[in-house]
Design a protein around this motif. Structure first.
Motif, PDB file in Angstrom:
ATOM      1  N   ARG A 109      16.113   9.526  42.809  1.00 50.76           N
ATOM      2  CA  ARG A 109      16.872   8.285  42.579  1.00 50.76           C
ATOM      3  C   ARG A 109      17.218   7.921  41.182  1.00 50.76           C
ATOM      4  N   GLY A 110      18.342   7.558  41.178  1.00 54.83           N
ATOM      5  CA  GLY A 110      19.232   7.676  39.886  1.00 54.83           C
ATOM      6  C   GLY A 110      20.016   8.770  39.251  1.00 54.83           C
ATOM      7  N   ALA A 111      19.605   9.806  39.901  1.00 64.90           N
ATOM      8  CA  ALA A 111      20.147  11.217  39.288  1.00 64.90           C
ATOM      9  C   ALA A 111      21.605  11.221  39.693  1.00 64.90           C
ATOM     10  N   ALA A 112      22.070  10.641  40.574  1.00 62.02           N
ATOM     11  CA  ALA A 112      23.552  10.931  40.872  1.00 62.02           C
ATOM     12  C   ALA A 112      24.461  10.351  39.879  1.00 62.02           C
ATOM     13  N   VAL A 113      25.448  10.913  39.443  1.00 59.11           N
ATOM     14  CA  VAL A 113      26.481  10.766  38.472  1.00 59.11           C
ATOM     15  C   VAL A 113      27.803  10.258  38.874  1.00 59.11           C
ATOM     16  N   PRO A 114      28.649   9.698  38.350  1.00 60.67           N
ATOM     17  CA  PRO A 114      29.862   9.523  38.493  1.00 60.67           C
ATOM     18  C   PRO A 114      30.904  10.789  37.996  1.00 60.67           C
ATOM     19  N   VAL A 115      31.902  10.937  38.587  1.00 64.10           N
ATOM     20  CA  VAL A 115      32.858  11.941  37.912  1.00 64.10           C
ATOM     21  C   VAL A 115      34.224  11.293  37.596  1.00 64.10           C
ATOM     22  N   ARG A 116      34.758  11.621  36.218  1.00 67.23           N
ATOM     23  CA  ARG A 116      36.127  10.967  36.056  1.00 67.23           C
ATOM     24  C   ARG A 116      37.330  11.593  35.948  1.00 67.23           C
ATOM     25  N   ILE A 117      38.214  11.762  36.765  1.00 69.48           N
ATOM     26  CA  ILE A 117      39.249  12.386  36.957  1.00 69.48           C
ATOM     27  C   ILE A 117      40.363  12.098  35.963  1.00 69.48           C
ATOM     28  N   LEU A 118      40.779  12.704  35.165  1.00 69.10           N
ATOM     29  CA  LEU A 118      42.003  12.250  34.189  1.00 69.10           C
ATOM     30  C   LEU A 118      43.341  12.599  34.720  1.00 69.10           C
ATOM     31  N   ASP A 119      44.100  11.652  34.652  1.00 72.50           N
ATOM     32  CA  ASP A 119      45.368  11.954  34.876  1.00 72.50           C
ATOM     33  C   ASP A 119      45.394  12.210  36.542  1.00 72.50           C
ATOM     34  N   PRO A 120      45.005  11.293  37.316  1.00 69.76           N
ATOM     35  CA  PRO A 120      45.058  11.685  38.751  1.00 69.76           C
ATOM     36  C   PRO A 120      46.188  11.869  39.439  1.00 69.76           C
ATOM     37  N   GLN A 121      47.295  11.248  38.938  1.00 76.69           N
ATOM     38  CA  GLN A 121      48.562  11.536  39.492  1.00 76.69           C
ATOM     39  C   GLN A 121      49.182  12.968  39.469  1.00 76.69           C
ATOM     40  N   CYS A 122      48.356  13.763  38.786  1.00 70.74           N
ATOM     41  CA  CYS A 122      48.964  15.062  39.086  1.00 70.74           C
ATOM     42  C   CYS A 122      48.895  15.663  40.341  1.00 70.74           C
ATOM     43  N   VAL A 123      48.174  15.103  41.241  1.00 74.03           N
ATOM     44  CA  VAL A 123      48.334  15.535  42.511  1.00 74.03           C
ATOM     45  C   VAL A 123      49.656  15.308  43.150  1.00 74.03           C
ATOM     46  N   ALA A 124      50.410  14.500  42.617  1.00 74.88           N
ATOM     47  CA  ALA A 124      51.687  14.256  43.336  1.00 74.88           C
ATOM     48  C   ALA A 124      52.544  15.583  43.490  1.00 74.88           C
ATOM     49  N   LYS A 125      52.226  16.606  42.771  1.00 72.47           N
ATOM     50  CA  LYS A 125      52.847  17.934  42.981  1.00 72.47           C
ATOM     51  C   LYS A 125      52.739  18.336  44.546  1.00 72.47           C
ATOM     52  N   THR A 126      51.525  18.140  45.375  1.00 68.11           N
ATOM     53  CA  THR A 126      51.537  18.524  46.504  1.00 68.11           C
ATOM     54  C   THR A 126      50.720  17.759  47.366  1.00 68.11           C
ATOM     55  N   PHE A 127      50.184  16.608  46.830  1.00 68.70           N
ATOM     56  CA  PHE A 127      49.193  15.670  47.912  1.00 68.70           C
ATOM     57  C   PHE A 127      49.206  14.510  47.341  1.00 68.70           C
ATOM     58  N   PRO A 128      50.382  13.606  47.322  1.00 75.56           N
ATOM     59  CA  PRO A 128      50.466  12.258  46.291  1.00 75.56           C
ATOM     60  C   PRO A 128      49.272  11.417  46.750  1.00 75.56           C
ATOM     61  N   ASP A 129      48.957  11.226  48.055  1.00 79.92           N
ATOM     62  CA  ASP A 129      47.816  10.435  48.557  1.00 79.92           C
ATOM     63  C   ASP A 129      46.479  11.071  48.674  1.00 79.92           C
TER      64      ASP A 129
END
Ligand code: ATP
Ligand SMILES: Nc1ccn([C@H]2C[C@H](O)[C@@H](COP(=O)(O)O)O2)c(=O)n1
Length: 671
Positions: free
Chosen positions: A418-438
């Motif tokens: 319990r409580g061990a799960a952690v979030p993950v932060r993705i910096l500059d997520p719009q870099c996916v626009a190169k191939t998969f904008p959504d």
């Protein structure tokens, strides 16, 4: 697309559902170039819309191609038949290797045979990606190519006329990037007055991508002969591109890898279905499936679809030569965190010269999660993780880094304390626009989180304190959803009044709520299909909302509707009782106030700007009366939650309030 500095992924727990893949980047840009160089019109179906295809399209247009987006979504490309309509052009190609390499070859040959001067440039990273082997091969044919910065790297100037020598074999290195060979294969048919022979030096890497090139050339009328060992290719004399008329782009197999991995990791109950690739695919990256299966994925495959679910758990560790799946193999590096031992990815030297040095990038970011990682010049070893650290993942302007690290958000499945799960932060997520904008929107459509893991920020306060404005601003900055709970009370009041229901009859008004056909869409509120947005914002509707909101039965009727707004990746909720009654466990609660005079003045300005006449004294009296009723009612009265932060924004700008709330949020995050 999330155009924000970072996107926080809460711990994710499961996956199921259907994903329709965007078109393949490799096929899209090859088809565009071939269609652009052909005679006639090619109708391109399911073209990828992304940064890399956008730069290719802009370049083709500059060279004289006509592009016509048709009503059915198909792009009609009228080609230049191998004759650019301009003698000089400066083409910006971003970070698209699939545009830079083949356009270099094609324009160097066209400048040589027809004259002209073409400059090709890109983003700074593109100017660090080597192209010397291709330049050397083209110079060997007689092309005039100047490297305008560092020798062997873009930007380039391609000039002509120049005398081409095509009777000796063209030699090109195949062991750094197969795109150099692809570039020559795509360009040489433009000048093949005799049989042109290409000889590859060094062992050819990424053969599946060359296979795509050969298939597409055949589709456009050029039958290249190749030796069995992929070292020698012959372009027949008199080759000419002929448009096939219609071309369908299949889904992107590299993009499929994230959802295949998702199925392997998190589809414990029902499969993740992936539409757009399958057994009929020409893309080499479909072989990622074999690697995923070796790690434990259970896969069903059709001609144009896949269904993937979890098999072995934890996943099985792997030791794999990844030369045949260089792009998709990055996904294995994150899957390795969920394995039963160390996973080694070999023969991945080409990662070093991609959008970033991907071996270094993956190693650095995996270590942020606390993973043990070893790396060599052309290999990477990743050990499984038990105790994960919340991490802010730098993405290096590399779409694949961003997409594959989204899979790290399933860490709660690995460690179910319990409580061990952690979030993950993705910096500059719009870099996916190169191939998969959504990409992230698509991901959120098929994953599941525990409801209490989905973050909520509540913003309560009196009328016209600026709650709605602040809520929108904070939600925009974080990529979160918005709940305007006042709108639900307003709709209820409006609908009840239209139905002739006595607004003091709480039970009758509450009974109306489940019958409301209400949708919020593109900034509009639709009640029974009618746009009622303007009516909702009237002061009279606000008063009706306050009146119906005083009934406990109405509040109960609207309760679940409000909870349903708590969706990935998070929610900012605006109202009177968000922090006290609806989301009492929200990690950040703001109680927003401003003096009555300030609020009346703001509302006055707001109404005047909409062309509505208003009297400031009357407005102040109305809002004070509304506040009194909202505070005085017995059911969920307007009041600050005990753990709310009070913010009086009378003397603040909207930006100051927003930045303050975001700083409070930052303090509550584990990054
Ligand atoms: N900090 C601020 N400084 C100046 N003006 C502001 C500020 N915050 C909001 N406003 C302005 O005040 C007006 C009222 O704000 P808004 O509609 O967000 O209030 P609200 O609390 O959501 O109102 P309601 O309770 O009626 O829904 C808007 O025109 C907005 O631009
Ligand atoms: N959570 C909420 C939200 C709104 N109301 C009532 C009381 C308000 O005066 C009225 C209109 O709200 P607004 O759109 O101005 O935010 O609706 C409530 O009781 N509880």
């Amino acid at each position: 697309m999330y155009k924000i500095p970072f996107l926080d992924l809460p711990p994710l727990r499961g996956a199921a559902g259907t994903v329709v893949l965007p078109g393949s980047k490799s096929i899209s840009n090859r088809v565009l170039l071939l269609a652009g160089l052909s005679d006639g019109v090619t109708r391109v179906h399911d073209l990828l819309a992304s940064d890399d295809t956008r730069v290719m399209l802009a370049a083709l247009q500059e060279l004289g191609c006509k592009l016509d987006r048709q009503a059915d979504g198909v792009l009609a490309v009228t080609g230049i038949g191998g004759r650019p309509r301009t003698e000089a052009a400066k083409l910006f190609l971003g970070n698209a290797g699939t545009a830079m390499r083949p356009l270099t070859a094609a324009l160097a040959l066209l400048a040589a045979t027809q004259g002209g001067s073409f400059e090709l440039s890109g983003v700074p990273r593109m100017h660090e990606r080597p192209i010397g082997d291709l330049v050397d091969a083209l110079r060997g044919l007689g092309c005039d190519i100047a490297c305008l910065g560092q020798e062997g790297y873009p930007p380039l100037r391609l000039s002509g006329p120049a005398r081409l020598t095509l009777d000796a074999p063209v030699r090109v290195r195949g062991d750094v990037s197969s795109q150099f060979l692809t570039a020559l294969l795509l360009a040489l048919p433009l000048v093949a007055t005799n049989d042109v022979v290409i000889e590859v030096t060094g062992e050819l890497i990424s053969k599946p991508y060359v296979h795509i090139t050969l298939e597409l050339l055949a589709h456009f009328g050029v039958q290249v002969r190749r030796d069995d060992d992929w070292q020698r290719f012959v372009i027949p004399a008199g080759s000419r591109y002929r448009s096939p008329g219609e071309v369908h782009i299949e889904g992107d197999a590299s993009s499929a890898s994230y959802f295949v991995a998702l199925g392997a990791i998190a589809a414990a109950d029902a499969p993740v279905r992936i539409e757009g690739v399958g057994s009929a695919s020409v893309q080499g990256d479909v072989r990622f499936l074999e690697a995923a299966q070796a790690m434990g994925a259970r896969v069903e495959i059709g001609a144009n679809w896949l269904e993937v679910r979890r098999g072995a758990w934890p996943l099985r560790a792997l030791d794999l030569d990844c030369n045949h799946i260089p792009d998709a193999a990055m996904t294995l590096a994150v899957m390795a965190l969920y394995a039963d031992g160390p996973t080694t990815l070999r023969n991945i030297a080409s990662w070093r010269v991609k959008e970033t040095d991907r071996i270094a990038a993956m190693a650095a970011e995996l270590r942020k999660l606390d993973a043990e990682v070893e790396e060599g010049p052309d290999w990477l070893r990743v050990h499984p993780l038990k105790a994960w650290r919340p991490a802010s993942i730098h993405t290096y302007d590399d779409h694949r880094v961003a997409m594959c690290f989204s899979l790290a958000a399933f860490n709660g499945l690995q460690d179910d304390r319990r409580g061990a799960a952690v979030p993950v932060r993705i910096l500059d997520p719009q870099c996916v626009a190169k191939t998969f904008p959504d990409y992230f929107e698509t991901l959120f459509g098929v994953v599941r989180a525990e409801i209490e893991d989905i973050p909520v920020i509540t913003i309560d306060g009196p009328t016209a304190s600026g709650k709605g404005t602040l809520t929108d601003e904070v939600a925009k900055a974080l990529g979160y959803h918005v709940l305007d709970s006042g709108a639900l009370y307003r709709v209820t009041g409006l609908a009840a009044s239209r139905a002739g229901i006595d607004l003091d009859d709480g039970e009758a008004v509450a009974a109306l709520v489940p019958t409301l056909e209400l949708r919020f869409q593109d900034g509009q509120a639709l009640l029974d299909g009618e746009d009622v947005s303007a009516d909702l914002r009237l002061e009279a509707t606000g008063l009706m909302a306050s009146q119906v909101g005083a009934h406990p039965a109405v509040r109960r009727a609207l309760h679940q509707l409000q909870l349903d707004f708590r969706q990935l990746p998070g929610l900012v909720a605006d109202g009177r009782d968000m922090g006290t009654a609806i989301f009492p466990a929200a990690p950040l609660k703001v109680f927003l106030t401003a003096s009555a005079a300030t609020r009346a003045e703001r509302r006055h300005k707001q109404l005047i700007s909409k062309g509505l006449s208003a009297n400031i004294e009357g407005l102040r009296a109305d809002l004070e009366a509304r506040d009194a009723r909202d505070k005085g009612r017995s059911a969920s009265p307007l009041q600050a939650a005990a753990d709310a932060i009070e913010l009086d924004n009378s003397a603040q700008t909207i930006e100051q309030s927003r930045d303050l709330v975001l700083s409070w949020w930052r303090d509550r995050r584990p990054f």
